[in-house]
Design a protein around this motif. Structure first.
Motif, PDB file in Angstrom:
ATOM      1  N   GLN A   1      15.449  15.285 -12.558  1.00 15.20           N
ATOM      2  CA  GLN A   1      14.004  15.337 -12.464  1.00 15.20           C
ATOM      3  C   GLN A   1      13.459  14.024 -11.902  1.00 15.20           C
ATOM      4  OE1 GLN A   1      12.101  17.979 -13.127  1.00 15.20           O
ATOM      5  NE2 GLN A   1      13.918  19.180 -13.670  1.00 15.20           N
ATOM      6  N   PRO A   2      12.419  14.082 -11.059  1.00 13.79           N
ATOM      7  CA  PRO A   2      11.801  12.838 -10.574  1.00 13.79           C
ATOM      8  C   PRO A   2      11.077  12.144 -11.718  1.00 13.79           C
ATOM      9  CG  PRO A   2      10.508  14.738  -9.895  1.00 13.79           C
ATOM     10  CD  PRO A   2      11.760  15.282 -10.524  1.00 13.79           C
ATOM     11  N   ARG A   3      10.772  10.863 -11.526  1.00 15.61           N
ATOM     12  CA  ARG A   3      10.043  10.127 -12.545  1.00 15.61           C
ATOM     13  C   ARG A   3       8.593  10.586 -12.535  1.00 15.61           C
ATOM     14  NH1 ARG A   3       7.455   5.446 -13.577  1.00 15.61           N
ATOM     15  NH2 ARG A   3       7.220   4.895 -11.394  1.00 15.61           N
ATOM     16  N   LYS A   4       8.026  10.793 -13.729  1.00 14.07           N
ATOM     17  CA  LYS A   4       6.655  11.280 -13.836  1.00 14.07           C
ATOM     18  C   LYS A   4       5.678  10.115 -13.740  1.00 14.07           C
ATOM     19  CE  LYS A   4       7.976  15.518 -14.510  1.00 14.07           C
ATOM     20  NZ  LYS A   4       7.731  16.561 -13.497  1.00 14.07           N
ATOM     21  N   GLN A   5       4.467  10.444 -13.313  1.00 16.22           N
ATOM     22  CA  GLN A   5       3.433   9.430 -13.199  1.00 16.22           C
ATOM     23  C   GLN A   5       3.121   8.832 -14.565  1.00 16.22           C
ATOM     24  OE1 GLN A   5      -0.382  10.854 -12.015  1.00 16.22           O
ATOM     25  NE2 GLN A   5      -1.072   8.887 -11.248  1.00 16.22           N
ATOM     26  N   GLY A   6       2.805   7.561 -14.566  1.00 17.50           N
ATOM     27  CA  GLY A   6       2.454   6.899 -15.818  1.00 17.50           C
ATOM     28  C   GLY A   6       3.096   5.538 -15.884  1.00 17.50           C
ATOM     29  N   ARG A   7       2.511   4.672 -16.666  1.00 23.94           N
ATOM     30  CA  ARG A   7       3.002   3.312 -16.797  1.00 23.94           C
ATOM     31  C   ARG A   7       4.316   3.310 -17.553  1.00 23.94           C
ATOM     32  NH1 ARG A   7       0.350  -1.416 -16.028  1.00 23.94           N
ATOM     33  NH2 ARG A   7       1.123  -3.265 -17.082  1.00 23.94           N
ATOM     34  N   ALA A   8       5.287   2.559 -17.065  1.00 28.35           N
ATOM     35  CA  ALA A   8       6.581   2.489 -17.731  1.00 28.35           C
ATOM     36  C   ALA A   8       6.427   1.817 -19.090  1.00 28.35           C
ATOM     37  CB  ALA A   8       7.566   1.698 -16.873  1.00 28.35           C
TER      38      ALA A   8
ATOM     39  N   GLN B   1       0.833  -1.206   0.000  1.00 26.23           N
ATOM     40  CA  GLN B   1       0.000   0.000   0.000  1.00 26.23           C
ATOM     41  C   GLN B   1       0.868   1.256   0.000  1.00 26.23           C
ATOM     42  OE1 GLN B   1      -3.455   0.469  -0.243  1.00 26.23           O
ATOM     43  NE2 GLN B   1      -2.650   2.534  -0.559  1.00 26.23           N
ATOM     44  N   ALA B   2       1.968   1.232   0.754  1.00 25.05           N
ATOM     45  CA  ALA B   2       2.877   2.375   0.770  1.00 25.05           C
ATOM     46  C   ALA B   2       3.494   2.589  -0.604  1.00 25.05           C
ATOM     47  CB  ALA B   2       3.969   2.155   1.815  1.00 25.05           C
ATOM     48  N   ALA B   3       3.907   1.489  -1.237  1.00 28.60           N
ATOM     49  CA  ALA B   3       4.477   1.599  -2.580  1.00 28.60           C
ATOM     50  C   ALA B   3       3.438   2.119  -3.566  1.00 28.60           C
ATOM     51  CB  ALA B   3       4.999   0.237  -3.031  1.00 28.60           C
ATOM     52  N   ARG B   4       2.194   1.667  -3.397  1.00 24.46           N
ATOM     53  CA  ARG B   4       1.112   2.131  -4.275  1.00 24.46           C
ATOM     54  C   ARG B   4       0.938   3.646  -4.130  1.00 24.46           C
ATOM     55  NH1 ARG B   4      -2.860  -1.078  -2.310  1.00 24.46           N
ATOM     56  NH2 ARG B   4      -1.771  -2.805  -3.363  1.00 24.46           N
ATOM     57  N   THR B   5       1.058   4.124  -2.910  1.00 23.88           N
ATOM     58  CA  THR B   5       0.950   5.564  -2.669  1.00 23.88           C
ATOM     59  C   THR B   5       2.070   6.311  -3.389  1.00 23.88           C
ATOM     60  OG1 THR B   5      -0.105   5.214  -0.517  1.00 23.88           O
ATOM     61  CG2 THR B   5       0.950   7.351  -0.898  1.00 23.88           C
ATOM     62  N   LEU B   6       3.292   5.825  -3.257  1.00 22.78           N
ATOM     63  CA  LEU B   6       4.438   6.472  -3.899  1.00 22.78           C
ATOM     64  C   LEU B   6       4.310   6.459  -5.416  1.00 22.78           C
ATOM     65  CD1 LEU B   6       7.614   5.244  -1.935  1.00 22.78           C
ATOM     66  CD2 LEU B   6       6.668   7.555  -2.010  1.00 22.78           C
ATOM     67  N   LEU B   7       3.890   5.311  -5.945  1.00 24.73           N
ATOM     68  CA  LEU B   7       3.911   5.110  -7.394  1.00 24.73           C
ATOM     69  C   LEU B   7       2.678   5.656  -8.096  1.00 24.73           C
ATOM     70  CD1 LEU B   7       5.461   1.526  -7.443  1.00 24.73           C
ATOM     71  CD2 LEU B   7       6.617   3.739  -7.734  1.00 24.73           C
TER      72      LEU B   7
ATOM     73  N   GLY C   1       7.433  -5.983  -0.463  1.00 22.48           N
ATOM     74  CA  GLY C   1       6.164  -5.365  -0.806  1.00 22.48           C
ATOM     75  C   GLY C   1       6.317  -4.322  -1.900  1.00 22.48           C
ATOM     76  N   VAL C   2       7.398  -3.532  -1.832  1.00 17.32           N
ATOM     77  CA  VAL C   2       7.645  -2.520  -2.856  1.00 17.32           C
ATOM     78  C   VAL C   2       7.930  -3.185  -4.201  1.00 17.32           C
ATOM     79  CG1 VAL C   2       9.181  -0.634  -3.554  1.00 17.32           C
ATOM     80  CG2 VAL C   2       8.450  -0.820  -1.167  1.00 17.32           C
ATOM     81  N   LEU C   3       8.721  -4.257  -4.190  1.00 13.87           N
ATOM     82  CA  LEU C   3       9.006  -4.982  -5.431  1.00 13.87           C
ATOM     83  C   LEU C   3       7.731  -5.548  -6.049  1.00 13.87           C
ATOM     84  CD1 LEU C   3      12.257  -6.957  -4.467  1.00 13.87           C
ATOM     85  CD2 LEU C   3      12.092  -5.100  -6.122  1.00 13.87           C
ATOM     86  N   LEU C   4       6.885  -6.130  -5.215  1.00 16.24           N
ATOM     87  CA  LEU C   4       5.643  -6.711  -5.718  1.00 16.24           C
ATOM     88  C   LEU C   4       4.738  -5.653  -6.355  1.00 16.24           C
ATOM     89  CD1 LEU C   4       4.893  -9.164  -2.777  1.00 16.24           C
ATOM     90  CD2 LEU C   4       5.293  -9.831  -5.154  1.00 16.24           C
ATOM     91  N   GLU C   5       4.634  -4.501  -5.705  1.00 21.43           N
ATOM     92  CA  GLU C   5       3.765  -3.458  -6.234  1.00 21.43           C
ATOM     93  C   GLU C   5       4.349  -2.848  -7.506  1.00 21.43           C
ATOM     94  OE1 GLU C   5       0.294  -1.455  -6.526  1.00 21.43           O
ATOM     95  OE2 GLU C   5       0.832  -3.074  -5.129  1.00 21.43           O
TER      96      GLU C   5
END
Length: 366
Positions: A344-351, A231-237, A256-260
Protein backbone atom coordinates in the motif's frame (compact mmCIF):
# COMPACT_ATOMS: atom_id res chain seq x y z
CA UNK A 1 53.52 54.22 -25.14
CA UNK A 2 53.00 50.64 -26.25
CA UNK A 3 56.32 48.80 -26.31
CA UNK A 4 57.49 47.06 -29.43
CA UNK A 5 56.27 43.48 -29.57
CA UNK A 6 58.76 40.63 -29.48
CA UNK A 7 58.95 38.60 -32.69
CA UNK A 8 59.70 34.96 -33.36
CA UNK A 9 63.16 35.81 -34.79
CA UNK A 10 64.23 37.35 -31.49
CA UNK A 11 63.04 34.25 -29.64
CA UNK A 12 65.00 32.08 -32.08
CA UNK A 13 68.19 34.13 -31.53
CA UNK A 14 67.81 33.95 -27.75
CA UNK A 15 67.21 30.19 -27.80
CA UNK A 16 69.92 29.60 -30.39
CA UNK A 17 67.63 27.75 -32.78
CA UNK A 18 65.94 28.39 -36.10
CA UNK A 19 62.55 30.04 -36.47
CA UNK A 20 61.32 26.73 -37.94
CA UNK A 21 62.18 25.01 -34.65
CA UNK A 22 60.22 27.66 -32.76
CA UNK A 23 57.20 27.08 -35.02
CA UNK A 24 57.38 23.32 -34.57
CA UNK A 25 57.60 23.67 -30.80
CA UNK A 26 54.59 25.98 -30.69
CA UNK A 27 52.36 24.18 -33.19
CA UNK A 28 53.30 20.58 -32.37
CA UNK A 29 55.21 20.32 -29.07
CA UNK A 30 55.58 16.55 -29.40
CA UNK A 31 57.66 16.98 -32.58
CA UNK A 32 60.68 18.43 -30.72
CA UNK A 33 62.79 17.00 -27.92
CA UNK A 34 62.14 17.82 -24.29
CA UNK A 35 65.50 19.61 -24.05
CA UNK A 36 64.74 21.84 -27.04
CA UNK A 37 61.26 22.64 -25.72
CA UNK A 38 62.82 23.63 -22.41
CA UNK A 39 65.24 26.08 -24.11
CA UNK A 40 62.47 27.58 -26.23
CA UNK A 41 60.13 27.91 -23.25
CA UNK A 42 62.88 29.67 -21.29
CA UNK A 43 63.47 32.14 -24.14
CA UNK A 44 59.73 32.81 -24.51
CA UNK A 45 59.41 33.42 -20.78
CA UNK A 46 62.45 35.70 -20.62
CA UNK A 47 61.31 37.82 -23.58
CA UNK A 48 57.60 37.85 -22.76
CA UNK A 49 56.83 36.56 -26.25
CA UNK A 50 53.15 36.03 -27.14
CA UNK A 51 52.54 34.06 -30.36
CA UNK A 52 50.33 35.75 -32.94
CA UNK A 53 47.28 33.48 -32.96
CA UNK A 54 46.01 34.85 -36.27
CA UNK A 55 49.35 34.28 -37.99
CA UNK A 56 49.63 30.78 -36.58
CA UNK A 57 46.11 29.98 -37.77
CA UNK A 58 46.95 31.14 -41.31
CA UNK A 59 50.07 29.01 -41.49
CA UNK A 60 48.74 25.89 -39.80
CA UNK A 61 45.00 26.24 -40.58
CA UNK A 62 44.48 25.59 -36.90
CA UNK A 63 43.58 28.02 -34.10
CA UNK A 64 44.22 25.49 -31.30
CA UNK A 65 40.81 26.44 -29.94
CA UNK A 66 38.09 24.01 -28.86
CA UNK A 67 34.50 25.16 -28.49
CA UNK A 68 32.12 23.76 -25.88
CA UNK A 69 28.38 24.47 -25.72
CA UNK A 70 26.47 23.54 -22.56
CA UNK A 71 22.84 24.18 -21.65
CA UNK A 72 23.71 26.39 -18.68
CA UNK A 73 26.51 27.22 -16.27
CA UNK A 74 23.98 27.23 -13.41
CA UNK A 75 24.65 23.55 -12.86
CA UNK A 76 27.39 22.16 -10.62
CA UNK A 77 28.00 19.17 -12.90
CA UNK A 78 28.56 21.36 -15.96
CA UNK A 79 30.84 23.70 -14.01
CA UNK A 80 32.94 20.82 -12.75
CA UNK A 81 33.13 19.23 -16.19
CA UNK A 82 34.15 22.47 -17.88
CA UNK A 83 36.88 22.97 -15.27
CA UNK A 84 38.29 19.49 -15.93
CA UNK A 85 38.11 20.03 -19.70
CA UNK A 86 39.86 23.39 -19.55
CA UNK A 87 42.61 21.97 -17.36
CA UNK A 88 43.29 19.19 -19.86
CA UNK A 89 43.14 21.42 -22.95
CA UNK A 90 45.48 23.95 -21.36
CA UNK A 91 48.12 21.27 -20.85
CA UNK A 92 47.77 20.39 -24.54
CA UNK A 93 48.19 24.02 -25.63
CA UNK A 94 44.53 24.52 -26.55
CA UNK A 95 42.18 27.35 -25.61
CA UNK A 96 38.58 26.63 -24.56
CA UNK A 97 35.76 28.79 -25.94
CA UNK A 98 32.52 28.37 -23.97
CA UNK A 99 28.88 29.17 -24.80
CA UNK A 100 25.43 28.21 -23.48
CA UNK A 101 22.19 27.35 -25.27
CA UNK A 102 19.51 27.13 -22.56
CA UNK A 103 18.43 23.67 -23.81
CA UNK A 104 17.34 25.25 -27.09
CA UNK A 105 18.63 23.43 -30.24
CA UNK A 106 18.12 26.52 -32.40
CA UNK A 107 20.26 28.63 -30.04
CA UNK A 108 22.85 25.86 -30.07
CA UNK A 109 22.92 26.00 -33.88
CA UNK A 110 23.58 29.74 -33.84
CA UNK A 111 26.32 29.29 -31.26
CA UNK A 112 27.97 26.67 -33.46
CA UNK A 113 27.82 29.10 -36.39
CA UNK A 114 29.52 31.75 -34.26
CA UNK A 115 32.23 29.38 -33.12
CA UNK A 116 32.84 28.04 -36.62
CA UNK A 117 33.24 31.60 -37.90
CA UNK A 118 35.94 32.11 -35.29
CA UNK A 119 37.83 29.08 -36.50
CA UNK A 120 37.45 26.58 -33.65
CA UNK A 121 39.19 23.29 -34.43
CA UNK A 122 36.54 21.10 -32.82
CA UNK A 123 33.35 21.16 -30.75
CA UNK A 124 32.08 19.52 -27.58
CA UNK A 125 28.29 19.38 -27.34
CA UNK A 126 26.03 18.24 -24.51
CA UNK A 127 23.79 15.32 -25.41
CA UNK A 128 22.63 14.34 -28.88
CA UNK A 129 19.60 16.59 -29.45
CA UNK A 130 20.81 18.74 -32.37
CA UNK A 131 19.07 20.29 -35.37
CA UNK A 132 19.55 18.83 -38.84
CA UNK A 133 20.97 22.19 -39.90
CA UNK A 134 23.67 21.91 -37.25
CA UNK A 135 24.65 18.42 -38.37
CA UNK A 136 24.83 19.59 -42.01
CA UNK A 137 26.96 22.57 -41.00
CA UNK A 138 29.49 20.45 -39.15
CA UNK A 139 29.63 17.95 -42.01
CA UNK A 140 30.13 20.73 -44.59
CA UNK A 141 32.82 22.42 -42.49
CA UNK A 142 34.39 19.05 -41.63
CA UNK A 143 34.32 20.17 -38.03
CA UNK A 144 34.97 17.30 -35.61
CA UNK A 145 32.69 17.11 -32.59
CA UNK A 146 31.85 14.85 -29.66
CA UNK A 147 28.67 14.52 -27.62
CA UNK A 148 29.21 14.36 -23.85
CA UNK A 149 26.92 12.92 -21.21
CA UNK A 150 25.43 10.22 -23.46
CA UNK A 151 26.49 6.81 -24.73
CA UNK A 152 24.90 5.44 -27.89
CA UNK A 153 27.16 3.14 -29.92
CA UNK A 154 24.45 2.82 -32.57
CA UNK A 155 24.93 6.44 -33.69
CA UNK A 156 27.65 7.48 -36.19
CA UNK A 157 28.72 10.34 -33.91
CA UNK A 158 31.43 10.41 -31.28
CA UNK A 159 30.16 10.27 -27.70
CA UNK A 160 31.53 10.01 -24.19
CA UNK A 161 29.18 9.32 -21.31
CA UNK A 162 27.12 6.89 -19.30
CA UNK A 163 24.11 4.87 -20.36
CA UNK A 164 21.56 7.06 -18.55
CA UNK A 165 18.67 4.66 -19.05
CA UNK A 166 20.65 1.79 -17.52
CA UNK A 167 21.88 3.93 -14.63
CA UNK A 168 18.35 5.00 -13.70
CA UNK A 169 17.20 1.39 -14.01
CA UNK A 170 19.88 0.41 -11.47
CA UNK A 171 18.81 3.17 -9.08
CA UNK A 172 15.14 2.20 -9.20
CA UNK A 173 15.91 -1.54 -9.04
CA UNK A 174 17.82 -0.96 -5.82
CA UNK A 175 14.78 0.68 -4.23
CA UNK A 176 12.62 -2.24 -5.37
CA UNK A 177 15.12 -4.66 -3.81
CA UNK A 178 14.72 -2.78 -0.52
CA UNK A 179 11.02 -3.58 -0.63
CA UNK A 180 9.52 -0.42 -2.10
CA UNK A 181 6.53 -0.93 -4.38
CA UNK A 182 5.34 2.67 -4.57
CA UNK A 183 8.06 4.74 -6.19
CA UNK A 184 7.74 8.25 -7.60
CA UNK A 185 10.12 10.31 -9.72
CA UNK A 186 11.03 13.97 -9.78
CA UNK A 187 13.13 14.41 -12.90
CA UNK A 188 14.69 17.27 -14.82
CA UNK A 189 12.77 18.76 -17.74
CA UNK A 190 13.00 16.22 -20.57
CA UNK A 191 12.20 18.57 -23.46
CA UNK A 192 15.35 18.76 -25.62
CA UNK A 193 17.16 16.82 -22.89
CA UNK A 194 17.87 13.22 -23.93
CA UNK A 195 19.70 12.49 -20.65
CA UNK A 196 16.63 13.34 -18.54
CA UNK A 197 14.33 11.43 -20.89
CA UNK A 198 16.56 8.34 -20.72
CA UNK A 199 16.59 8.43 -16.92
CA UNK A 200 12.81 8.53 -16.85
CA UNK A 201 12.69 5.58 -19.23
CA UNK A 202 15.07 3.63 -17.01
CA UNK A 203 12.86 4.11 -13.94
CA UNK A 204 9.77 3.01 -15.85
CA UNK A 205 11.56 -0.09 -17.20
CA UNK A 206 12.66 -1.18 -13.73
CA UNK A 207 9.11 -0.77 -12.40
CA UNK A 208 7.56 -2.60 -15.36
CA UNK A 209 9.91 -5.56 -14.91
CA UNK A 210 8.42 -6.05 -11.43
CA UNK A 211 4.82 -5.53 -12.47
CA UNK A 212 4.79 -2.01 -11.03
CA UNK A 213 3.77 1.31 -12.56
CA UNK A 214 4.61 4.98 -12.24
CA UNK A 215 1.30 6.84 -11.79
CA UNK A 216 1.16 10.15 -13.68
CA UNK A 217 0.69 12.11 -10.45
CA UNK A 218 3.93 10.60 -9.08
CA UNK A 219 5.99 11.53 -12.17
CA UNK A 220 7.01 15.19 -12.12
CA UNK A 221 9.54 17.24 -14.10
CA UNK A 222 11.11 20.45 -12.81
CA UNK A 223 13.89 22.91 -13.72
CA UNK A 224 17.28 22.62 -12.07
CA UNK A 225 16.43 24.72 -9.01
CA UNK A 226 15.91 23.93 -5.33
CA UNK A 227 12.67 25.93 -5.17
CA UNK A 228 11.14 23.98 -8.05
CA UNK A 229 12.28 20.67 -6.56
CA UNK A 230 10.74 21.57 -3.21
CA UNK A 231 7.47 22.51 -4.91
CA UNK A 232 7.43 19.15 -6.71
CA UNK A 233 8.05 17.34 -3.44
CA UNK A 234 5.29 19.40 -1.81
CA UNK A 235 2.93 18.24 -4.54
CA UNK A 236 3.85 14.58 -3.99
CA UNK A 237 3.70 14.78 -0.21
CA UNK A 238 0.23 16.35 -0.11
CA UNK A 239 -1.44 13.68 -2.24
CA UNK A 240 -3.93 11.37 -0.57
CA UNK A 241 -1.67 8.45 -1.50
CA UNK A 242 2.07 9.05 -1.59
CA UNK A 243 5.14 7.09 -2.73
CA UNK A 244 7.42 5.54 -0.13
CA UNK A 245 10.48 6.29 -2.27
CA UNK A 246 11.44 8.92 -4.86
CA UNK A 247 14.04 8.71 -7.62
CA UNK A 248 15.38 12.16 -8.50
CA UNK A 249 16.79 13.16 -11.87
CA UNK A 250 19.84 14.79 -10.25
CA UNK A 251 21.26 15.56 -6.82
CA UNK A 252 20.02 19.16 -6.70
CA UNK A 253 16.46 17.96 -7.18
CA UNK A 254 17.08 15.38 -4.45
CA UNK A 255 18.23 18.14 -2.09
CA UNK A 256 14.92 19.90 -2.65
CA UNK A 257 12.98 16.72 -1.90
CA UNK A 258 14.99 16.15 1.29
CA UNK A 259 14.39 19.72 2.43
CA UNK A 260 10.64 19.50 1.86
CA UNK A 261 10.41 16.10 3.56
CA UNK A 262 12.22 17.55 6.60
CA UNK A 263 9.91 20.56 6.62
CA UNK A 264 6.88 18.28 6.70
CA UNK A 265 8.25 16.27 9.64
CA UNK A 266 9.06 13.13 7.69
CA UNK A 267 11.93 10.87 8.69
CA UNK A 268 14.27 9.96 5.84
CA UNK A 269 14.54 7.09 5.06
CA UNK A 270 11.93 5.57 7.43
CA UNK A 271 9.04 7.53 5.96
CA UNK A 272 10.52 8.34 2.57
CA UNK A 273 13.60 7.05 0.73
CA UNK A 274 15.28 9.53 -1.62
CA UNK A 275 17.67 8.61 -4.45
CA UNK A 276 19.78 11.19 -6.30
CA UNK A 277 21.79 11.16 -9.52
CA UNK A 278 25.27 12.67 -10.16
CA UNK A 279 26.98 12.44 -6.72
CA UNK A 280 27.81 16.10 -6.14
CA UNK A 281 30.25 16.90 -3.35
CA UNK A 282 27.51 18.07 -0.96
CA UNK A 283 25.71 14.74 -1.21
CA UNK A 284 28.01 12.94 1.20
CA UNK A 285 28.07 15.81 3.71
CA UNK A 286 24.32 16.16 4.21
CA UNK A 287 22.61 14.47 7.14
CA UNK A 288 21.07 12.18 6.08
CA UNK A 289 23.71 11.73 3.39
CA UNK A 290 22.30 11.14 -0.08
CA UNK A 291 22.22 7.80 -1.85
CA UNK A 292 22.88 8.51 -5.50
CA UNK A 293 24.31 7.34 -8.82
CA UNK A 294 27.92 8.45 -9.16
CA UNK A 295 28.98 9.84 -12.53
CA UNK A 296 32.73 10.37 -13.17
CA UNK A 297 32.25 13.91 -14.45
CA UNK A 298 35.94 14.81 -14.65
CA UNK A 299 36.67 11.68 -16.66
CA UNK A 300 33.80 12.26 -19.08
CA UNK A 301 34.83 15.79 -20.00
CA UNK A 302 38.55 15.03 -20.06
CA UNK A 303 38.00 12.08 -22.39
CA UNK A 304 35.91 14.30 -24.67
CA UNK A 305 38.85 16.70 -24.89
CA UNK A 306 41.23 13.81 -25.52
CA UNK A 307 39.06 12.56 -28.37
CA UNK A 308 39.26 15.89 -30.20
CA UNK A 309 42.95 16.53 -29.51
CA UNK A 310 43.93 13.06 -30.72
CA UNK A 311 41.68 13.21 -33.76
CA UNK A 312 43.10 16.60 -34.72
CA UNK A 313 46.60 15.11 -34.38
CA UNK A 314 45.65 12.35 -36.82
CA UNK A 315 45.72 9.62 -34.18
CA UNK A 316 43.41 6.63 -34.07
CA UNK A 317 40.65 7.11 -31.51
CA UNK A 318 37.51 5.20 -30.54
CA UNK A 319 34.27 6.83 -31.68
CA UNK A 320 32.23 5.78 -28.64
CA UNK A 321 33.34 5.61 -25.02
CA UNK A 322 31.14 4.43 -22.16
CA UNK A 323 31.82 5.33 -18.53
CA UNK A 324 30.19 3.49 -15.67
CA UNK A 325 27.58 5.06 -13.42
CA UNK A 326 27.90 3.37 -10.03
CA UNK A 327 25.40 3.12 -7.19
CA UNK A 328 26.47 4.88 -3.98
CA UNK A 329 24.38 3.80 -0.99
CA UNK A 330 24.23 6.27 1.90
CA UNK A 331 21.67 7.22 4.55
CA UNK A 332 18.74 8.54 2.51
CA UNK A 333 17.50 5.12 1.38
CA UNK A 334 16.21 2.17 3.40
CA UNK A 335 13.44 -0.36 3.64
CA UNK A 336 9.86 0.91 3.94
CA UNK A 337 9.30 2.06 7.52
CA UNK A 338 7.82 -0.01 10.33
CA UNK A 339 4.06 -0.17 10.10
CA UNK A 340 4.13 0.50 6.35
CA UNK A 341 2.46 -2.11 4.19
CA UNK A 342 4.69 -2.64 1.11
CA UNK A 343 1.53 -3.36 -0.83
CA UNK A 344 0.00 0.00 0.00
CA UNK A 345 1.22 3.57 -0.68
CA UNK A 346 1.84 5.85 2.28
CA UNK A 347 -1.31 7.73 3.30
CA UNK A 348 -1.49 11.48 3.63
CA UNK A 349 -0.75 12.87 7.05
CA UNK A 350 2.11 13.95 9.23
CA UNK A 351 4.52 11.17 10.14
CA UNK A 352 4.41 10.22 13.82
CA UNK A 353 8.18 10.07 14.10
CA UNK A 354 10.28 12.77 15.74
CA UNK A 355 11.28 15.53 13.36
CA UNK A 356 14.77 15.08 11.97
CA UNK A 357 16.69 18.14 10.89
CA UNK A 358 18.51 18.16 7.56
CA UNK A 359 22.04 19.26 8.33
CA UNK A 360 25.45 19.61 6.76
CA UNK A 361 28.35 17.62 8.08
CA UNK A 362 31.86 18.92 8.40
CA UNK A 363 33.85 17.38 5.56
CA UNK A 364 35.90 14.38 6.59
CA UNK A 365 39.66 14.89 6.35
CA UNK A 366 41.17 13.78 3.08
Amino acid sequence: MKSKSVGIREVARTAGVSTASISRALNNPASVSAGLRSRIDAAISALGYIPDAAARALSSRRTRTIGAIVPTVDNAMFARGIEALQSYLSLQGYLLLLATNGYDPEVEYRQVQNMASRGVDGLILRGDVHTDALRRLMATQRLPFVNVGVYDPGKPYACVGANNELAAWRACSYLIELGHRHIGMVGALSTNNDRAAARGAGVRRALAEHGLALPPQWALEVPYHLDDARQAARTLLTLAEQPTAVVCGNDVIAYGVLLEAERRGLHVPRDLSVMGFDDLEWSRHLRPSLSTMHLPTDEIWTRAGQYLVRQLAGQSVSLHHEVDASLVVRESTGRPGRGTDPGQPRKQGRAPHAKRRLAVRSPAPD
